[in-house]
Design an enzyme around this catalytic site. Structure first.
Site, PDB file in Angstrom:
ATOM      1  N   LYS A  86      33.628  41.288  40.316  1.00 37.61           N
ATOM      2  CA  LYS A  86      34.603  42.353  40.017  1.00 37.61           C
ATOM      3  C   LYS A  86      35.064  42.202  38.572  1.00 37.61           C
ATOM      4  CE  LYS A  86      37.914  43.622  42.906  1.00 37.61           C
ATOM      5  NZ  LYS A  86      39.108  43.323  43.760  1.00 37.61           N
TER       6      LYS A  86
HETATM    7  C1  E4P Z   1      41.048  45.546  45.414  1.00 40.12           C
HETATM    8  O1  E4P Z   1      39.990  45.608  44.830  1.00 40.12           O
HETATM    9  C2  E4P Z   1      42.322  45.656  44.699  1.00 40.12           C
HETATM   10  O2  E4P Z   1      42.420  44.555  43.850  1.00 40.12           O
HETATM   11  C3  E4P Z   1      43.464  45.720  45.656  1.00 40.12           C
HETATM   12  O3  E4P Z   1      43.121  46.543  46.745  1.00 40.12           O
HETATM   13  C4  E4P Z   1      44.767  46.157  45.038  1.00 40.12           C
HETATM   14  O4  E4P Z   1      45.669  46.379  46.092  1.00 40.12           O
HETATM   15  P1  E4P Z   1      47.254  46.432  45.850  1.00 40.12           P
HETATM   16  O5  E4P Z   1      47.546  47.661  45.048  1.00 40.12           O
HETATM   17  O6  E4P Z   1      47.841  46.501  47.226  1.00 40.12           O
HETATM   18  O7  E4P Z   1      47.617  45.169  45.138  1.00 40.12           O
END
Ligand code: E4P
Length: 228
Positions: A86
């Site tokens: 990522k």
């Molecule tokens: C996933 O890839 C993201 O990092 C995550 O879903 C962010 O979620 P949040 O907005 O609840 O922190």
């Protein structure tokens, strides 16, 4: 559509793998830091639990392209299997995405807030783009609409990159994203459980059990067949 779980908690991952048809696990530095433990051991343990075939997405923390590439290769070597690095979108992130794509690595471009960010990430070679639905809703934008437009745009331009909608707080957000034709969602385990629970379902099950017991007592179907 694929459901992915957004957690690094080993107990939660074990439970989700056992009970739900999940396609993998996503993490980010916030999720990892919540576990407050040895990072490399943690991601290896996640891989051991989910096996080599389910996707594991782990985020880099470097910000320069060369360092991002280095971290991506180290992460891939550590966890192996069906691995996605990522990378938060940025100039350096896009450069690293192209390099890694050309090396055959799978990339999830994350922290996507606009349709154009998603398109450019896709053209750089990202396999997934991850738009943040709830964080968009929280800034009085429309997370579902942004995701729908990315999905439509990819279809219109015959782009193979998949959309991994992320950041959810409600079942309604997830349902609307599913209706948009989005390829995948990543959601935390607590929210996952609310997707399958309904009080009327429990009421129906309780009713079935009471009616069965009124005639057959506590005997199960298996016990009846076995003559017990
Ligand atoms: C996933 O890839 C993201 O990092 C995550 O879903 C962010 O979620 P949040 O907005 O609840 O922190």
């Amino acid at each position: 559509m694929m459901y992915i779980i957004d957690t690094a908690n080993l107990d939660q991952i074990r439970k989700c793998v056992e009970f739900y048809p999940i396609a993998g696990v996503t993490t980010n530095p916030t999720i990892i830091s919540r576990e407050n433990t040895d990072f490399v051991k943690l991601i290896k343990d996640i891989r051991d639990i989910i096996g080599p075939d389910l996707m594991l997405h782990v985020q880099v923390t470097a910000s320069k392209a060369d360092d991002i590439v280095k971290e991506a290769l180290l992460l891939k070597e550590a966890v192996g299997g069906n691995f996605y690095v990522k990378i938060p979108i940025s100039q350096e992130g896009l450069k690293a995405t192209s390099i890694l794509h050309n090396m055959g690595m799978k990339v999830t471009e994350t922290a996507i807030f606009t349709q154009q960010q998603a398109l450019i990430a896709a053209l750089a070679g990202a396999d997934f783009v991850a738009p943040y639905v709830n964080r968009l809703d929280n800034i009085v934008s429309d997370g579902v609409q942004v995701v729908s437009e990315i999905v439509d745009m990819f279809k219109a331009h015959d782009i193979k990159t998949k959309v991994l909608a992320a950041s959810f707080k409600t079942v309604e957000q997830i349902h609307k994203i599913a209706m948009s034709g989005c390829h995948s969602v990543t959601i935390n385990p607590e929210l996952f459980e609310t997707l399958t629970y309904h009080p009327m379902t429990q009421y129906a099950i309780d009713d079935f059990n009471a009616d069965w017991e009124s005639v057959y007592g506590r005997k199960s179907i298996a016990q009846i067949f076995e003559g017990k």
